[in-house]
Design a protein around this motif. Structure first.
Motif, PDB file in Angstrom:
ATOM      1  N   LYS A  60      33.662  -5.253   3.682  1.00  0.00           N
ATOM      2  CA  LYS A  60      32.302  -5.688   4.014  1.00  0.00           C
ATOM      3  C   LYS A  60      31.232  -4.862   3.317  1.00  0.00           C
ATOM      4  CE  LYS A  60      33.409  -7.761   8.407  1.00  0.00           C
ATOM      5  NZ  LYS A  60      33.038  -7.888   9.813  1.00  0.00           N
ATOM      6  N   ARG A  61      31.627  -3.816   2.594  1.00  0.00           N
ATOM      7  CA  ARG A  61      30.658  -2.926   1.954  1.00  0.00           C
ATOM      8  C   ARG A  61      29.802  -3.654   0.919  1.00  0.00           C
ATOM      9  NH1 ARG A  61      33.675   1.310   0.705  1.00  0.00           N
ATOM     10  NH2 ARG A  61      32.904   2.419   2.510  1.00  0.00           N
ATOM     11  N   GLU A  62      30.442  -4.319  -0.022  1.00  0.00           N
ATOM     12  CA  GLU A  62      29.692  -4.968  -1.102  1.00  0.00           C
ATOM     13  C   GLU A  62      28.783  -6.089  -0.592  1.00  0.00           C
ATOM     14  OE1 GLU A  62      28.185  -4.893  -4.655  1.00  0.00           O
ATOM     15  OE2 GLU A  62      29.793  -3.541  -4.056  1.00  0.00           O
ATOM     16  N   PRO A  63      29.253  -6.998   0.294  1.00  0.00           N
ATOM     17  CA  PRO A  63      28.335  -8.028   0.808  1.00  0.00           C
ATOM     18  C   PRO A  63      27.141  -7.439   1.582  1.00  0.00           C
ATOM     19  CG  PRO A  63      30.599  -8.639   1.288  1.00  0.00           C
ATOM     20  CD  PRO A  63      30.619  -7.240   0.734  1.00  0.00           C
ATOM     21  N   LEU A  64      27.385  -6.373   2.360  1.00  0.00           N
ATOM     22  CA  LEU A  64      26.295  -5.747   3.111  1.00  0.00           C
ATOM     23  C   LEU A  64      25.272  -5.140   2.157  1.00  0.00           C
ATOM     24  CD1 LEU A  64      25.022  -4.672   5.792  1.00  0.00           C
ATOM     25  CD2 LEU A  64      26.340  -2.605   5.379  1.00  0.00           C
ATOM     26  N   MET A  65      25.726  -4.414   1.156  1.00  0.00           N
ATOM     27  CA  MET A  65      24.809  -3.776   0.217  1.00  0.00           C
ATOM     28  C   MET A  65      24.002  -4.834  -0.548  1.00  0.00           C
ATOM     29  SD  MET A  65      25.164  -0.647   0.899  1.00  0.00           S
ATOM     30  CE  MET A  65      24.167   0.094  -0.366  1.00  0.00           C
ATOM     31  N   THR A  66      24.634  -5.951  -0.904  1.00  0.00           N
ATOM     32  CA  THR A  66      23.928  -7.041  -1.579  1.00  0.00           C
ATOM     33  C   THR A  66      22.863  -7.633  -0.672  1.00  0.00           C
ATOM     34  OG1 THR A  66      25.902  -7.549  -2.879  1.00  0.00           O
ATOM     35  CG2 THR A  66      24.234  -9.272  -2.726  1.00  0.00           C
ATOM     36  N   ALA A  67      23.205  -7.849   0.596  1.00  0.00           N
ATOM     37  CA  ALA A  67      22.238  -8.403   1.549  1.00  0.00           C
ATOM     38  C   ALA A  67      21.050  -7.467   1.736  1.00  0.00           C
ATOM     39  CB  ALA A  67      22.925  -8.663   2.896  1.00  0.00           C
ATOM     40  N   LEU A  68      21.302  -6.171   1.832  1.00  0.00           N
ATOM     41  CA  LEU A  68      20.214  -5.211   2.007  1.00  0.00           C
ATOM     42  C   LEU A  68      19.321  -5.154   0.770  1.00  0.00           C
ATOM     43  CD1 LEU A  68      22.044  -2.291   3.851  1.00  0.00           C
ATOM     44  CD2 LEU A  68      20.473  -3.976   4.830  1.00  0.00           C
ATOM     45  N   LYS A  69      19.934  -5.192  -0.399  1.00  0.00           N
ATOM     46  CA  LYS A  69      19.141  -5.153  -1.637  1.00  0.00           C
ATOM     47  C   LYS A  69      18.291  -6.419  -1.780  1.00  0.00           C
ATOM     48  CE  LYS A  69      22.158  -1.946  -3.953  1.00  0.00           C
ATOM     49  NZ  LYS A  69      23.193  -1.708  -4.952  1.00  0.00           N
ATOM     50  N   ASN A  70      18.835  -7.573  -1.343  1.00  0.00           N
ATOM     51  CA  ASN A  70      18.077  -8.819  -1.402  1.00  0.00           C
ATOM     52  C   ASN A  70      16.920  -8.816  -0.400  1.00  0.00           C
ATOM     53  OD1 ASN A  70      19.750  -9.812  -3.392  1.00  0.00           O
ATOM     54  ND2 ASN A  70      21.006 -11.009  -1.991  1.00  0.00           N
ATOM     55  N   ALA A  71      17.068  -8.116   0.712  1.00  0.00           N
ATOM     56  CA  ALA A  71      16.051  -8.106   1.768  1.00  0.00           C
ATOM     57  C   ALA A  71      15.104  -6.920   1.658  1.00  0.00           C
ATOM     58  CB  ALA A  71      16.741  -8.087   3.133  1.00  0.00           C
ATOM     59  N   LYS A  72      15.186  -6.129   0.595  1.00  0.00           N
ATOM     60  CA  LYS A  72      14.399  -4.897   0.566  1.00  0.00           C
ATOM     61  C   LYS A  72      12.895  -5.142   0.533  1.00  0.00           C
ATOM     62  CE  LYS A  72      14.899  -3.654  -4.295  1.00  0.00           C
ATOM     63  NZ  LYS A  72      15.447  -2.642  -5.180  1.00  0.00           N
ATOM     64  N   GLY A  73      12.428  -6.237  -0.018  1.00  0.00           N
ATOM     65  CA  GLY A  73      10.998  -6.556   0.011  1.00  0.00           C
ATOM     66  C   GLY A  73      10.519  -6.790   1.442  1.00  0.00           C
ATOM     67  N   TYR A  74      11.277  -7.588   2.176  1.00  0.00           N
ATOM     68  CA  TYR A  74      10.952  -7.834   3.580  1.00  0.00           C
ATOM     69  C   TYR A  74      11.024  -6.543   4.390  1.00  0.00           C
ATOM     70  CZ  TYR A  74      11.373  -9.290   8.398  1.00  0.00           C
ATOM     71  OH  TYR A  74      11.193  -9.404   9.746  1.00  0.00           O
ATOM     72  N   LEU A  75      12.077  -5.759   4.153  1.00  0.00           N
ATOM     73  CA  LEU A  75      12.251  -4.505   4.889  1.00  0.00           C
ATOM     74  C   LEU A  75      11.106  -3.534   4.607  1.00  0.00           C
ATOM     75  CD1 LEU A  75      16.093  -4.019   4.402  1.00  0.00           C
ATOM     76  CD2 LEU A  75      14.910  -4.675   6.514  1.00  0.00           C
ATOM     77  N   ARG A  76      10.658  -3.493   3.381  1.00  0.00           N
ATOM     78  CA  ARG A  76       9.554  -2.592   3.014  1.00  0.00           C
ATOM     79  C   ARG A  76       8.264  -3.004   3.732  1.00  0.00           C
ATOM     80  NH1 ARG A  76       7.355  -1.340  -3.113  1.00  0.00           N
ATOM     81  NH2 ARG A  76       5.936   0.341  -2.513  1.00  0.00           N
ATOM     82  N   ARG A  77       7.985  -4.324   3.760  1.00  0.00           N
ATOM     83  CA  ARG A  77       6.794  -4.805   4.470  1.00  0.00           C
ATOM     84  C   ARG A  77       6.880  -4.515   5.963  1.00  0.00           C
ATOM     85  NH1 ARG A  77       7.366  -8.958   1.135  1.00  0.00           N
ATOM     86  NH2 ARG A  77       8.392 -10.257   2.683  1.00  0.00           N
TER      87      ARG A  77
END
Length: 128
Positions: A60-77
């Motif tokens: 699950k490491r790679e899918p989780l890291m991909t999801a977090l990287k894709n959501a980083k704009g939302y997470l930053r806001r």
């Protein structure tokens, strides 16, 4: 000295808030599983934050890291709305394998029998 304390406090606050945001607001199935933000390193100018994420399940490491990287704009806001700082830092997610390494070392010690000998109270009494 005081500057380092401030950065450490901000890093810990970023860790706490990001953990809460991800668990409460991200509805991506790739974010399920056993994971943890182990530490956050914020740069002195508060422009970047390196987020160390530990995942116990290797598949699950790679899918989780991909999801977090894709959501980083939302997470930053979302982080900027929750924290009282002038600008929210750019988020850089990295995989942290320290917990996995610790589990591996514990298994190796268990296999060799070192851990059992160290925990045996009778052996301690015989030495005294």
């Amino acid at each position: 000295m005081r500057e380092y304390q401030r950065i450490d406090r901000i890093s810990e606050e970023v860790r706490r808030e990001l953990d809460a945001i991800i668990r409460e607001e991200i509805n991506d199935p790739r974010v399920d599983g056993t994971w943890s933000i182990t530490r956050v390193e914020v740069t002195g100018d508060l422009r970047f934050a390196k987020i160390h994420v530990s995942v116990l399940e290797d598949e699950k490491r790679e899918p989780l890291m991909t999801a977090l990287k894709n959501a980083k704009g939302y997470l930053r806001r979302a982080l900027g709305k929750r924290m009282i700082i002038r600008t929210s830092p750019e988020l850089i997610f990295v995989s942290d394998k320290n917990i996995e390494y610790g589990v591996h070392i514990a298994k190796v010690l268990a296999e060799t029998g070192i851990a059992e000998r160290r925990d045996d109270p009778e052996e301690e009494n015989e030495k005294s």
